[in-house]
Design a protein around this motif. Structure first.
Motif, PDB file in Angstrom:
ATOM      1  N   TYR A   1       0.839  -1.197   0.000  1.00 52.83           N
ATOM      2  CA  TYR A   1       0.000   0.000   0.000  1.00 52.83           C
ATOM      3  C   TYR A   1       0.875   1.247   0.000  1.00 52.83           C
ATOM      4  O   TYR A   1       2.046   1.226   0.403  1.00 52.83           O
TER       5      TYR A   1
ATOM      6  N   GLU B   1      -2.742  -2.195 -12.364  1.00 52.56           N
ATOM      7  CA  GLU B   1      -1.878  -1.613 -11.332  1.00 52.56           C
ATOM      8  C   GLU B   1      -1.612  -2.535 -10.155  1.00 52.56           C
ATOM      9  O   GLU B   1      -1.151  -2.097  -9.108  1.00 52.56           O
ATOM     10  N   GLY B   2      -1.910  -3.819 -10.299  1.00 54.04           N
ATOM     11  CA  GLY B   2      -1.598  -4.761  -9.236  1.00 54.04           C
ATOM     12  C   GLY B   2      -0.108  -5.061  -9.179  1.00 54.04           C
ATOM     13  O   GLY B   2       0.674  -4.568  -9.977  1.00 54.04           O
TER      14      GLY B   2
ATOM     15  N   HIS C   1      -7.189   0.494  -7.017  1.00 59.24           N
ATOM     16  CA  HIS C   1      -6.639   0.639  -8.374  1.00 59.24           C
ATOM     17  C   HIS C   1      -7.355  -0.222  -9.410  1.00 59.24           C
ATOM     18  O   HIS C   1      -8.119  -1.139  -9.104  1.00 59.24           O
TER      19      HIS C   1
ATOM     20  N   ALA D   1       3.735  -0.388  -4.609  1.00 54.01           N
ATOM     21  CA  ALA D   1       2.553   0.435  -4.327  1.00 54.01           C
ATOM     22  C   ALA D   1       2.610   1.823  -4.943  1.00 54.01           C
ATOM     23  O   ALA D   1       1.625   2.572  -4.863  1.00 54.01           O
TER      24      ALA D   1
ATOM     25  N   PRO E   1      -0.031   2.061  -8.434  1.00 54.17           N
ATOM     26  CA  PRO E   1      -1.412   2.582  -8.415  1.00 54.17           C
ATOM     27  C   PRO E   1      -1.494   4.105  -8.364  1.00 54.17           C
ATOM     28  O   PRO E   1      -2.497   4.682  -8.771  1.00 54.17           O
TER      29      PRO E   1
ATOM     30  N   GLN F   1      -2.833  -2.195  -2.686  1.00 58.39           N
ATOM     31  CA  GLN F   1      -2.494  -2.828  -3.966  1.00 58.39           C
ATOM     32  C   GLN F   1      -2.670  -4.339  -3.862  1.00 58.39           C
ATOM     33  O   GLN F   1      -2.106  -4.981  -2.982  1.00 58.39           O
TER      34      GLN F   1
END
Length: 443
Positions: free
Chosen positions: A199, A222-223, A218, A227, A230, A257
């Protein structure tokens, strides 16, 4: 006797001439070697509607030069882009267009009289791929990632200085870079139910009152485990801008994330569940507990596409926790929502945003029927903004015919980041950020 003196003088003069030439050559060579060794560059990345862009390079020239001695033709800027995740890492290379150049200090501020640095601003835009520090691996991971952008900055014109002419610089030593707004966020990780989520988080300036929390989920690209992605693959950093923060008098921002995609369900993709839902809620509660300055009555959640899907799950399964929700181009098929779940969702103030020409997650099977059912269930604080399309709102980018540049119809999150979503509530025109800041629970 006179002949011997003349010969001696001729020899002395020849020696002096050779010495001057040698010294001049040595001094010139030394200067180039010194400057070539010490000269380096840094990059500046900014986040725009379409994503991240390297907007300028700051070149360390190795010696002071006068203000006004640099023009946009002084240097040629060449970049090679490559993505080491790919079997063939090379993506492209080419010359960046320099749009502005000036002498500066180390931070890139224009020099008053002299400076040791040169700023080279470069052309950017939604179609200028050479400027992007990210790459979307469409055929492989399906994720964005920071990539290698190797610059070579070659001097094309001499620079006159008080200490002589500076010429022949070839700069390819990278000394790091800054990412505007992105660097204002902290990053971390938390493991919950054997699932590790990364995150990024933003903390507002301390004051004497509690502050709200904005949670942003996100999209599908964006995974991963970084972090900052995102924040950067689109414009999520905008929640930390002075303009957006002013609506909330300072707000915390949390951008979790997923390692893959929020839509990954227990039986398939976008099946109405998520393997990350419980872990996400644990992360949110953990973050709130560690930041007692957060007002538990003003926790807002939103997300785009894949994140809009997860937003719907969160307000469905935790209906008394969030003060408001803003799902954008959300991907929860309306047929997966029961009438009982509609009754749970309707108690959370919700503002849907999407576009009619979204072919990725058509609003006719997701957003619109769900909104209609909520209205039918007497939801007293539900709104829908349905744009015809998604186009540039800055006035900077246009189509060939002069009309605003058209983005993919799925990209309606652009309007949200720029607070360009409005509706009329009780006779008053209100933006989505103004509306959200007014929502509050009574725990």
């Amino acid at each position: 006797m006179q002949k011997r003196i003349k010969n001696h003088l001729r020899t002395v003069l020849l020696f002096i001439s050779l010495a001057v030439i040698t010294l001049s050559f040595s001094t010139s060579t030394f200067a180039k070697q010194k400057n070539g060794k010490s000269a380096s560059y840094r990059t500046v990345t900014e986040i725009h509607d379409w994503g991240a862009a390297i907007t300028k390079v700051i070149v360390d020239l190795g010696r002071p030069v006068p203000k006004g001695s640099i023009t946009k033709d002084t240097f040629r800027v060449h970049v090679v882009r490559s993505d080491n995740r790919l079997k063939t890492p090379f993506l492209e290379e080419g010359d960046r267009t320099v749009t502005k150049a000036y002498v500066s200090d180390k931070k890139g501020n224009p020099a008053v009289r002299t400076g040791k640095y040169a700023v080279l601003e470069m052309k950017i835009g939604p179609n200028v791929s050479l400027g992007s520090p990210l790459n979307y691996d469409e055929e492989g991971t399906g994720l964005n990632a920071w990539i290698d952008n190797n610059y070579t900055i070659t001097q094309q014109k001499d620079i006159a200085t008080n200490a002589g002419t500076l010429s022949g610089l070839v700069i390819d030593t990278y000394e790091g870079g800054t990412r505007k707004l992105v660097d204002d966020f902290k990053t971390g990780k938390g493991t919950y139910n054997n699932v590790t989520l990364s995150y990024a988080s933003y903390t507002p300036a301390k004051d004497k009152t509690k502050n709200p929390l904005i949670i942003w989920l996100h999209g599908g690209g964006e995974g991963g485990r970084d972090a900052t992605i995102p924040l950067s693959a689109n414009k999520a950093v905008n929640f930390a801008t002075e303009e957006i923060q002013s609506y909330f008098n300072g707000a915390y921002v949390l951008t979790p994330q997923a390692p893959t995609k929020w839509m990954d369900g227990f039986t398939g993709k976008a099946d109405g569940t998520s393997i990350y839902e419980e872990s996400l809620m644990s992360l949110i509660k953990d973050y709130v507990s560690k930041n007692p300055d957060i007002d538990p009555n003003r926790i807002y959640i939103g997300g785009a596409s894949n994140g809009g899907y997860m937003t719907m799950l969160m307000i469905r399964d935790y209906p008394k926790y969030f003060a408001a929700a803003f799902p954008v181009c959300e991907g929860l098929n309306d047929t997966l929502i029961t009438d009982t779940e509609i009754k749970k969702i309707k108690d959370t103030p919700t503002w849907f945003v999407t576009a009619k020409n979204d072919t990725t997650l058509p609003p006719t099977i997701n957003t619109i029927p769900t909104y209609d059912r909520l209205v039918g269930a007497k939801a007293d604080n539900v709104h829908l903004t349905l744009f015809n399309n998604v186009h540039d709102t800055t006035g900077l980018y246009q189509n060939a015919d002069g009309t605003p540049y058209q983005y993919d119809g799925h990209w309606s999150w652009i309007y949200v980041y720029n607070n360009k979503v409005e509706t009329t509530i009780n006779g008053k025109t209100m933006s989505i950020m103004e509306w959200m800041a007014a929502q509050k629970l009574n725990k």
